[in-house]
Design a protein around this motif. Structure first.
Motif, PDB file in Angstrom:
ATOM      1  N   THR A 148       0.723  -1.787  -0.255  1.00  0.00           N
ATOM      2  CA  THR A 148       0.050   0.316   0.291  1.00  0.00           C
ATOM      3  C   THR A 148       0.638   1.116   0.402  1.00  0.00           C
ATOM      4  OG1 THR A 148      -0.251   0.241   2.365  1.00  0.00           O
ATOM      5  CG2 THR A 148      -1.791  -1.491   1.889  1.00  0.00           C
ATOM      6  N   GLN A 207     -12.469   9.505   1.476  1.00  0.00           N
ATOM      7  CA  GLN A 207     -12.246   9.525  -0.242  1.00  0.00           C
ATOM      8  C   GLN A 207     -11.356  10.512  -0.412  1.00  0.00           C
ATOM      9  OE1 GLN A 207     -12.788   6.119  -2.490  1.00  0.00           O
ATOM     10  NE2 GLN A 207     -11.048   5.820  -3.455  1.00  0.00           N
ATOM     11  N   THR A 251      -8.118  11.650   1.644  1.00  0.00           N
ATOM     12  CA  THR A 251      -7.504  10.918   2.401  1.00  0.00           C
ATOM     13  C   THR A 251      -6.805  10.367   1.488  1.00  0.00           C
ATOM     14  OG1 THR A 251      -8.728   9.336   3.237  1.00  0.00           O
ATOM     15  CG2 THR A 251      -8.473  10.962   5.034  1.00  0.00           C
ATOM     16  N   TYR A 304      -7.772   7.549   0.832  1.00  0.00           N
ATOM     17  CA  TYR A 304      -8.385   6.338   1.943  1.00  0.00           C
ATOM     18  C   TYR A 304     -10.271   5.426   1.887  1.00  0.00           C
ATOM     19  CZ  TYR A 304      -3.347   5.893   2.699  1.00  0.00           C
ATOM     20  OH  TYR A 304      -2.248   5.760   3.350  1.00  0.00           O
ATOM     21  N   GLY A 332     -10.124   0.985   5.872  1.00  0.00           N
ATOM     22  CA  GLY A 332      -8.958   1.588   5.696  1.00  0.00           C
ATOM     23  C   GLY A 332      -7.790   2.245   5.543  1.00  0.00           C
ATOM     24  N   CYS A 333      -8.081   3.046   6.262  1.00  0.00           N
ATOM     25  CA  CYS A 333      -7.587   4.841   6.178  1.00  0.00           C
ATOM     26  C   CYS A 333      -6.039   4.450   7.935  1.00  0.00           C
ATOM     27  CB  CYS A 333      -8.981   5.798   7.346  1.00  0.00           C
ATOM     28  SG  CYS A 333      -8.063   7.060   6.738  1.00  0.00           S
ATOM     29  N   SER A 334      -5.317   4.876   6.712  1.00  0.00           N
ATOM     30  CA  SER A 334      -3.962   4.834   7.576  1.00  0.00           C
ATOM     31  C   SER A 334      -4.067   6.074   7.728  1.00  0.00           C
ATOM     32  CB  SER A 334      -3.215   4.292   6.403  1.00  0.00           C
ATOM     33  OG  SER A 334      -1.636   4.285   7.241  1.00  0.00           O
ATOM     34  N   SER A 344      -3.661   0.867  10.876  1.00  0.00           N
ATOM     35  CA  SER A 344      -4.444   0.601   9.573  1.00  0.00           C
ATOM     36  C   SER A 344      -3.376   0.728   8.002  1.00  0.00           C
ATOM     37  CB  SER A 344      -5.405   1.357   8.967  1.00  0.00           C
ATOM     38  OG  SER A 344      -6.039   1.120   7.368  1.00  0.00           O
ATOM     39  N   GLY A 369      -3.697   0.867   5.687  1.00  0.00           N
ATOM     40  CA  GLY A 369      -4.316   2.198   4.024  1.00  0.00           C
ATOM     41  C   GLY A 369      -5.159   0.886   3.365  1.00  0.00           C
ATOM     42  N   ARG A 370      -5.338  -0.332   3.497  1.00  0.00           N
ATOM     43  CA  ARG A 370      -6.224  -0.827   3.239  1.00  0.00           C
ATOM     44  C   ARG A 370      -6.805  -1.591   3.934  1.00  0.00           C
ATOM     45  NH1 ARG A 370      -3.500  -3.778  -1.573  1.00  0.00           N
ATOM     46  NH2 ARG A 370      -2.057  -5.271   0.596  1.00  0.00           N
TER      47      ARG A 370
END
Length: 157
Positions: free
Chosen positions: A6, A93, A96, A98, A102-104, A129, A131-132
């Motif tokens: 990611t 989204q 970010t 994301y 899945g929000c890193s 996270s 990122g996924r």
């Protein structure tokens, strides 16, 4: 394996930061932090969720243990803002890169001011996270602070 990295992992690689990766099955739709902690077999106080907030047009990122609730007054004080509100999920989204679940806190479209609950400082490692959905990153709190330029402050109720 390179293709499945990611953006968050690429940034950690670029900073030469060692991290671990953990995966979990998200097909059951259960992606809340506490369930994720159970799925990866880690204590909830070591697994952190990423909350994106705003004060007017300015966005702020808060990273807190999954079983806790963000104290908006403490968050506003940390950010030096009068009032902080959660960013609408539909806008996540756009700002970010994301999606929810899945929000890193690492590798957003822009580097927003980031704060992590100070409970992280006493832990040998934290999990955020990757990122996924289905991917978590394990790293040392000091490395998290370095890569996100975050500030550790009391943030939870």
């Amino acid at each position: 394996m390179g293709a499945s990295k990611t953006n968050a992992m690429r940034i950690l690689d670029n900073h030469s930061i060692e991290y671990g990766m953990m995966s979990y099955d998200a097909h059951d739709g259960k992606i809340d932090g506490i369930t994720v902690a159970e799925k990866i077999g880690k204590a909830p106080e070591t697994v952190f969720k990423t909350l994106v907030t705003h004060s007017g047009p300015q966005l702020y990122v808060f990273v807190i243990p999954v079983a806790t609730e963000l104290d908006l007054k403490k968050a506003a004080k940390a950010a030096g803002a009068k009032k902080i509100e959660m960013l609408a999920v539909k806008d996540l989204q756009k700002y970010t890169g994301y999606i929810r679940g899945g929000c890193s806190p690492i590798g957003m479209k822009k580097q927003y001011p980031t704060f992590i609950d100070d409970s992280a400082s006493s832990l040998p490692e934290i999990i955020v996270s990757g990122g996924r959905i289905g991917t978590q990153i394990v790293l040392k709190p000091t490395q998290f602070l370095e890569v996100t330029q975050a500030e550790a402050v009391a943030l939870i109720k």
